[in-house]
Design a protein around this motif. Sequence first.
Motif, PDB file in Angstrom:
ATOM      1  N   PHE A   1       0.881  -1.166   0.000  1.00 27.17           N
ATOM      2  CA  PHE A   1       0.000   0.000   0.000  1.00 27.17           C
ATOM      3  C   PHE A   1       0.918   1.215   0.000  1.00 27.17           C
ATOM      4  O   PHE A   1       1.746   1.382   0.893  1.00 27.17           O
TER       5      PHE A   1
ATOM      6  N   HIS B   1      -7.162   4.766   3.189  1.00 25.23           N
ATOM      7  CA  HIS B   1      -6.641   3.991   4.310  1.00 25.23           C
ATOM      8  C   HIS B   1      -7.740   3.122   4.905  1.00 25.23           C
ATOM      9  O   HIS B   1      -7.541   1.920   5.145  1.00 25.23           O
TER      10      HIS B   1
ATOM     11  N   ILE C   1       2.916   0.901   5.192  1.00 24.37           N
ATOM     12  CA  ILE C   1       2.364   1.888   4.265  1.00 24.37           C
ATOM     13  C   ILE C   1       3.529   2.753   3.807  1.00 24.37           C
ATOM     14  O   ILE C   1       4.095   3.521   4.584  1.00 24.37           O
TER      15      ILE C   1
END
Lengths: 276, 276
Positions: free
Chosen positions: B203, B234, B246
């Motif tokens: 991500f 998110h 992330i």
Amino acid sequence: MTPSSRFSINQMTVKQLSLPDLVDACVRLGVGGVGLWREPVAAYGLDAAAKLVREAGLEVTSLCRGGFFTAIDPAERAVAMADNRAAVDEAATLGTDTLVLVSGGLPAGSRDLAGARERVSEALSSLTPYAASRGVRLAIEPLHPMFASDRCVVSTLDQALTLASPFPSSQVGVVVDTYHVWWDDTAPAAVARAGAAGRIHAFQLADWVTPLPAGVLHGRGQLGDGSIDFARWHSLVEAAGYAGPIEVELFNGELWAGDGVAVLEETARRFAEVLA
Amino acid sequence: MTPSSRFSINQMTVKQLSLPDLVDACVRLGVGGVGLWREPVAAYGLDAAAKLVREAGLEVTSLCRGGFFTAIDPAERAVAMADNRAAVDEAATLGTDTLVLVSGGLPAGSRDLAGARERVSEALSSLTPYAASRGVRLAIEPLHPMFASDRCVVSTLDQALTLASPFPSSQVGVVVDTYHVWWDDTAPAAVARAGAAGRIHAFQLADWVTPLPAGVLHGRGQLGDGSIDFARWHSLVEAAGYAGPIEVELFNGELWAGDGVAVLEETARRFAEVLA
């Protein structure tokens, strides 16, 4: 060489030409259709422009553009709706049944794409009856996703068809522009659905070339210079039942710097070549 | 301020920092993860880089990048596959389980997007068993459609998931990068499907800012400067079950011109802010 009778030149492709020079060149070269833009038409005079193209026997295949529906502020929305009604009137005066809509981007500071798309839908509800009363169809143009924030929150044919679906197909449809949809593997099915529903109101061509220029707006390639398989898109649109004009709309700094009549001739030649 | 333990800095965001300076800054600022790129790692020395990050206690959250699978010429394809096996080996040496794949654009002169995507699929079939044998997952990254011709024919999460689907989720998954998918109204459903299938392998965050620079590659915005609702993305990714690192990956000429450590600090601050 006579271009296909379906070839239409969008005024923006040769914006260096005055309207009379454009009309002259079209008549001389056997180009039967023009797509006009509101600003140069207004600069020349709406009624004079309508008379000029009518007396030359040209078909006005579309008027660009209405839209910019995404403002949140009620006063701004009212201004936008008034401007869109004026655009409808101008289309009617020019004798075209097709007003192209570019939906607008995100309002300053907003990050709510879904909300902006919702406001496009509301604006269509308001504008459609007025347009229908003037005999003008609204053609929603999805723009390439690279324009989603600053120009058009409608990025795909699927989204445009969803927005069009509450209205009769004679009143609201879509623009299929190769430049904006060529990358999208869901677009062929959307073209078929749009055609079956009678919602393909315009078909426009421009090629995809890289590197993109700063701001990306003026990077549309001359037909044949880029990555798009025009014969394939033409087949898809034909198979979907579309038999109307095919506009070439190039925003291209290099073409604008050249001789406008030469660009028009070359564009007609390329049109015949890529669709052969 | 201590950034969230899930924050990872992609090396490209602060490419002005040498690898030792990046590692030092991460340790000092409490940043626990780094996404590395092959070229700077090779320049520093693969084994030395692996030792440096390992001894600093940093997690290598991904390696960028393999891919570029779209060549037609058999000799070129063989070179690409050998290079991808090398990328897998480098990932294993660096101790990351995730190799990011950028699929490649259209070969020169080709206009066949579907064919190019087919060759990506074939390359995955060839590479996956090798990657699995080294404990490395292949993470297909869809790139924004504006890169379809010259960089990545995989433009949407749906396409990436279709490409991943023949393989076990532990071996092939996708990268969700906000910059590339933020405009796509079908992406939230794709994120959910990807998560349910265990295929979200990375991500990444970058913001969408306009106007885009020439070439469009180096226009990724600092978090909070643009149009993307990071809290929403998110939430979507969390709701899909993703609990991994992330990464913030910004390609931005202005950021590269600044002090790298200051950019890292600011990025960590923005990360906390936009995900709050």
